[in-house]
Design a protein around this motif. Structure first.
Motif, PDB file in Angstrom:
ATOM      1  N   GLU A  36       0.919  -1.149  -0.225  1.00  0.00           N
ATOM      2  CA  GLU A  36      -0.018   0.063  -0.009  1.00  0.00           C
ATOM      3  C   GLU A  36       0.806   1.163  -0.176  1.00  0.00           C
ATOM      4  OE1 GLU A  36      -0.613  -2.053   2.969  1.00  0.00           O
ATOM      5  OE2 GLU A  36      -1.566  -3.483   1.578  1.00  0.00           O
ATOM      6  N   HIS A  37       2.013   1.256   0.450  1.00  0.00           N
ATOM      7  CA  HIS A  37       2.736   2.374   0.616  1.00  0.00           C
ATOM      8  C   HIS A  37       3.582   2.485  -0.775  1.00  0.00           C
ATOM      9  CE1 HIS A  37       3.853   1.150   5.015  1.00  0.00           C
ATOM     10  NE2 HIS A  37       2.813   1.919   5.105  1.00  0.00           N
ATOM     11  N   ALA A  38       3.939   1.664  -1.498  1.00  0.00           N
ATOM     12  CA  ALA A  38       4.577   1.870  -2.754  1.00  0.00           C
ATOM     13  C   ALA A  38       3.301   2.390  -3.712  1.00  0.00           C
ATOM     14  CB  ALA A  38       4.696   0.464  -3.329  1.00  0.00           C
ATOM     15  N   GLU A  39       1.967   1.659  -3.580  1.00  0.00           N
ATOM     16  CA  GLU A  39       0.970   2.428  -4.523  1.00  0.00           C
ATOM     17  C   GLU A  39       0.745   3.888  -3.985  1.00  0.00           C
ATOM     18  OE1 GLU A  39      -3.652   1.307  -5.625  1.00  0.00           O
ATOM     19  OE2 GLU A  39      -2.368  -0.125  -4.529  1.00  0.00           O
ATOM     20  N   ALA A  40       0.791   4.312  -3.002  1.00  0.00           N
ATOM     21  CA  ALA A  40       0.547   5.664  -2.289  1.00  0.00           C
ATOM     22  C   ALA A  40       1.587   6.575  -2.882  1.00  0.00           C
ATOM     23  CB  ALA A  40       0.274   5.771  -0.790  1.00  0.00           C
ATOM     24  N   ALA A  41       2.704   5.974  -2.939  1.00  0.00           N
ATOM     25  CA  ALA A  41       4.011   6.678  -3.244  1.00  0.00           C
ATOM     26  C   ALA A  41       3.952   7.066  -4.790  1.00  0.00           C
ATOM     27  CB  ALA A  41       5.202   6.149  -2.880  1.00  0.00           C
ATOM     28  N   ASP A  42       3.549   5.976  -5.405  1.00  0.00           N
ATOM     29  CA  ASP A  42       3.336   5.976  -6.999  1.00  0.00           C
ATOM     30  C   ASP A  42       2.293   7.055  -7.305  1.00  0.00           C
ATOM     31  OD1 ASP A  42       3.840   5.020  -9.889  1.00  0.00           O
ATOM     32  OD2 ASP A  42       1.938   3.909  -9.564  1.00  0.00           O
ATOM     33  N   TRP A  43       1.217   7.162  -6.718  1.00  0.00           N
ATOM     34  CA  TRP A  43       0.220   7.843  -7.047  1.00  0.00           C
ATOM     35  C   TRP A  43       0.589   9.339  -6.638  1.00  0.00           C
ATOM     36  CZ3 TRP A  43      -3.785   7.873  -9.895  1.00  0.00           C
ATOM     37  CH2 TRP A  43      -4.368   6.655 -10.411  1.00  0.00           C
ATOM     38  N   ALA A  44       1.412   9.749  -5.641  1.00  0.00           N
ATOM     39  CA  ALA A  44       1.843  10.863  -5.416  1.00  0.00           C
ATOM     40  C   ALA A  44       2.969  11.402  -6.464  1.00  0.00           C
ATOM     41  CB  ALA A  44       2.704  10.888  -3.846  1.00  0.00           C
ATOM     42  N   VAL A  45       3.819  10.548  -6.892  1.00  0.00           N
ATOM     43  CA  VAL A  45       4.722  10.754  -7.831  1.00  0.00           C
ATOM     44  C   VAL A  45       3.844  11.495  -9.154  1.00  0.00           C
ATOM     45  CG1 VAL A  45       6.404  10.054  -9.475  1.00  0.00           C
ATOM     46  CG2 VAL A  45       6.363   9.653  -6.865  1.00  0.00           C
ATOM     47  N   ARG A  46       2.946  10.429  -9.622  1.00  0.00           N
ATOM     48  CA  ARG A  46       2.067  10.790 -10.921  1.00  0.00           C
ATOM     49  C   ARG A  46       1.470  12.294 -10.498  1.00  0.00           C
ATOM     50  NH1 ARG A  46      -1.381   5.180 -11.721  1.00  0.00           N
ATOM     51  NH2 ARG A  46       0.396   3.753 -12.058  1.00  0.00           N
ATOM     52  N   VAL A  47       0.769  12.577  -9.482  1.00  0.00           N
ATOM     53  CA  VAL A  47       0.148  13.676  -9.299  1.00  0.00           C
ATOM     54  C   VAL A  47       1.134  14.808  -9.298  1.00  0.00           C
ATOM     55  CG1 VAL A  47      -1.017  15.270  -7.588  1.00  0.00           C
ATOM     56  CG2 VAL A  47      -1.814  12.863  -8.221  1.00  0.00           C
ATOM     57  N   MET A  48       2.456  14.683  -8.644  1.00  0.00           N
ATOM     58  CA  MET A  48       3.239  15.672  -8.870  1.00  0.00           C
ATOM     59  C   MET A  48       4.039  15.991 -10.207  1.00  0.00           C
ATOM     60  SD  MET A  48       5.318  15.704  -5.253  1.00  0.00           S
ATOM     61  CE  MET A  48       6.126  14.019  -5.417  1.00  0.00           C
ATOM     62  N   ASN A  49       4.110  14.859 -10.905  1.00  0.00           N
ATOM     63  CA  ASN A  49       4.565  14.921 -12.351  1.00  0.00           C
ATOM     64  C   ASN A  49       3.631  15.625 -13.275  1.00  0.00           C
ATOM     65  OD1 ASN A  49       7.158  13.929 -11.678  1.00  0.00           O
ATOM     66  ND2 ASN A  49       6.434  11.771 -12.234  1.00  0.00           N
ATOM     67  N   ARG A  50       2.287  15.338 -13.001  1.00  0.00           N
ATOM     68  CA  ARG A  50       1.282  15.934 -13.702  1.00  0.00           C
ATOM     69  C   ARG A  50       1.185  17.358 -13.484  1.00  0.00           C
ATOM     70  NH1 ARG A  50      -4.722  13.701 -15.236  1.00  0.00           N
ATOM     71  NH2 ARG A  50      -5.268  15.066 -16.571  1.00  0.00           N
ATOM     72  N   TYR A  51       1.098  17.717 -12.220  1.00  0.00           N
ATOM     73  CA  TYR A  51       0.843  19.148 -11.977  1.00  0.00           C
ATOM     74  C   TYR A  51       1.986  20.038 -11.458  1.00  0.00           C
ATOM     75  CZ  TYR A  51      -3.955  17.373 -12.135  1.00  0.00           C
ATOM     76  OH  TYR A  51      -5.108  16.839 -12.625  1.00  0.00           O
ATOM     77  N   ARG A  52       3.246  19.825 -11.942  1.00  0.00           N
ATOM     78  CA  ARG A  52       4.603  20.623 -11.347  1.00  0.00           C
ATOM     79  C   ARG A  52       4.448  21.685 -12.284  1.00  0.00           C
ATOM     80  NH1 ARG A  52       8.983  16.847 -12.052  1.00  0.00           N
ATOM     81  NH2 ARG A  52       7.945  15.244 -13.448  1.00  0.00           N
ATOM     82  N   TYR A  53       5.160  22.619 -11.805  1.00  0.00           N
ATOM     83  CA  TYR A  53       5.350  23.691 -12.686  1.00  0.00           C
ATOM     84  C   TYR A  53       6.665  23.866 -13.051  1.00  0.00           C
ATOM     85  CZ  TYR A  53       1.184  25.420 -10.127  1.00  0.00           C
ATOM     86  OH  TYR A  53       0.012  25.650  -9.704  1.00  0.00           O
ATOM     87  N   LEU A  54       7.472  23.155 -12.662  1.00  0.00           N
ATOM     88  CA  LEU A  54       8.985  23.071 -12.863  1.00  0.00           C
ATOM     89  C   LEU A  54       9.062  21.924 -14.020  1.00  0.00           C
ATOM     90  CD1 LEU A  54      10.722  23.783  -9.533  1.00  0.00           C
ATOM     91  CD2 LEU A  54      10.209  25.490 -11.326  1.00  0.00           C
ATOM     92  N   PRO A  55      10.331  22.084 -14.786  1.00  0.00           N
ATOM     93  CA  PRO A  55      10.541  20.909 -15.511  1.00  0.00           C
ATOM     94  C   PRO A  55      10.898  19.797 -14.698  1.00  0.00           C
ATOM     95  CG  PRO A  55      12.375  22.501 -15.752  1.00  0.00           C
ATOM     96  CD  PRO A  55      11.401  23.211 -14.917  1.00  0.00           C
ATOM     97  N   PRO A  56      10.992  18.379 -15.356  1.00  0.00           N
ATOM     98  CA  PRO A  56      11.451  17.352 -14.642  1.00  0.00           C
ATOM     99  C   PRO A  56      12.906  17.513 -14.044  1.00  0.00           C
ATOM    100  CG  PRO A  56      10.521  16.520 -16.643  1.00  0.00           C
ATOM    101  CD  PRO A  56      10.637  18.164 -16.747  1.00  0.00           C
ATOM    102  N   ALA A  57      13.002  16.918 -12.859  1.00  0.00           N
ATOM    103  CA  ALA A  57      14.333  16.990 -12.080  1.00  0.00           C
ATOM    104  C   ALA A  57      15.214  16.266 -12.729  1.00  0.00           C
ATOM    105  CB  ALA A  57      13.988  16.521 -10.601  1.00  0.00           C
ATOM    106  N   PRO A  58      16.719  16.637 -12.676  1.00  0.00           N
ATOM    107  CA  PRO A  58      17.747  15.781 -13.185  1.00  0.00           C
ATOM    108  C   PRO A  58      17.943  14.557 -12.278  1.00  0.00           C
ATOM    109  CG  PRO A  58      18.467  17.645 -12.289  1.00  0.00           C
ATOM    110  CD  PRO A  58      17.156  17.663 -12.166  1.00  0.00           C
ATOM    111  N   ALA A  59      18.693  13.548 -12.869  1.00  0.00           N
ATOM    112  CA  ALA A  59      18.986  12.398 -12.278  1.00  0.00           C
ATOM    113  C   ALA A  59      19.672  12.548 -10.908  1.00  0.00           C
ATOM    114  CB  ALA A  59      19.800  11.206 -13.232  1.00  0.00           C
ATOM    115  N   ALA A  60      20.463  13.428 -10.932  1.00  0.00           N
ATOM    116  CA  ALA A  60      21.094  13.778  -9.642  1.00  0.00           C
ATOM    117  C   ALA A  60      20.368  14.429  -8.571  1.00  0.00           C
ATOM    118  CB  ALA A  60      22.299  14.705  -9.905  1.00  0.00           C
ATOM    119  N   ALA A  61      19.069  14.545  -8.798  1.00  0.00           N
ATOM    120  CA  ALA A  61      18.114  15.159  -7.642  1.00  0.00           C
ATOM    121  C   ALA A  61      18.060  13.984  -6.610  1.00  0.00           C
ATOM    122  CB  ALA A  61      16.843  15.584  -8.371  1.00  0.00           C
ATOM    123  N   GLY A  62      18.057  12.713  -7.011  1.00  0.00           N
ATOM    124  CA  GLY A  62      17.904  11.747  -5.980  1.00  0.00           C
ATOM    125  C   GLY A  62      18.872  11.811  -4.852  1.00  0.00           C
TER     126      GLY A  62
END
Length: 166
Positions: A36-62
């Motif tokens: 359930e945690h992985a599913e909730a995190a997946d949905w949170a990432v989807r929402v943030m990716n869809r409604y973000r104002y900034l371009p996608p973060a580079p790979a080094a952001a991790g």
């Protein structure tokens, strides 16, 4: 009503007797990543990716995310030592590849180590409170978080805790 009150009184009395006899409090629960945690995190990432104002973060952001996670747990550098941070490098590498919230085990492992270290540090602080303090020496404790290096050893960490308790 009387039975409920009597039962509550018995529970309180037994708990207080257990603590008076020196029975230790239960250890923190062993938290684990659930589907359930992985599913909730997946949905949170989807929402943030869809409604973000900034371009996608580079790979080094991790790496920034993992460093911020560790800093948020131990803001004053009172729990982790440098050796802990070095051993967490493998867990941080797993968080760097975090895409879509699929693998949360690394975050849970970091938090579990934080809980273990915090219990040890707080036990040490409690033992310091039971001892007589020496206020004859003038030593300070800088409580502000310094973005410097982590304490090198457990002895350095315990000295920090001793000064904090004092």
């Amino acid at each position: 009503m009387k039975k409920t009150l009597l039962a509550a009184l018995l529970v309180c009395a037994s708990v207080s007797c257990a603590f008076a006899q020196g029975v230790e409090a239960p250890v923190t629960p062993d938290l684990k990543s659930l589907p359930e945690h992985a599913e909730a995190a997946d949905w949170a990432v989807r929402v943030m990716n869809r409604y973000r104002y900034l371009p996608p973060a580079p790979a080094a952001a991790g790496e920034q995310v993992s460093n911020r996670f560790i800093r948020s747990l131990d803001r004053e550098q009172l729990t982790f030592t440098q050796s802990d941070i070095d051993t967490l490098a493998t867990q941080k590498a797993k968080l760097d590849g975090f895409e879509g919230g699929k693998d949360l085990d690394a975050a849970f492992a970091i938090f579990k180590l934080y809980q273990q270290r915090l219990v040890v540090r707080l036990d040490y602080a409690r033992t310091q409170l039971r001892q007589r303090m020496d206020f004859s020496s003038t030593e300070g404790y800088g409580h502000a978080a310094v973005k410097g290096s982590w304490p090198r050893s457990d002895a350095d960490m315990l000295d920090k805790w001793r000064r904090k308790v004092k």
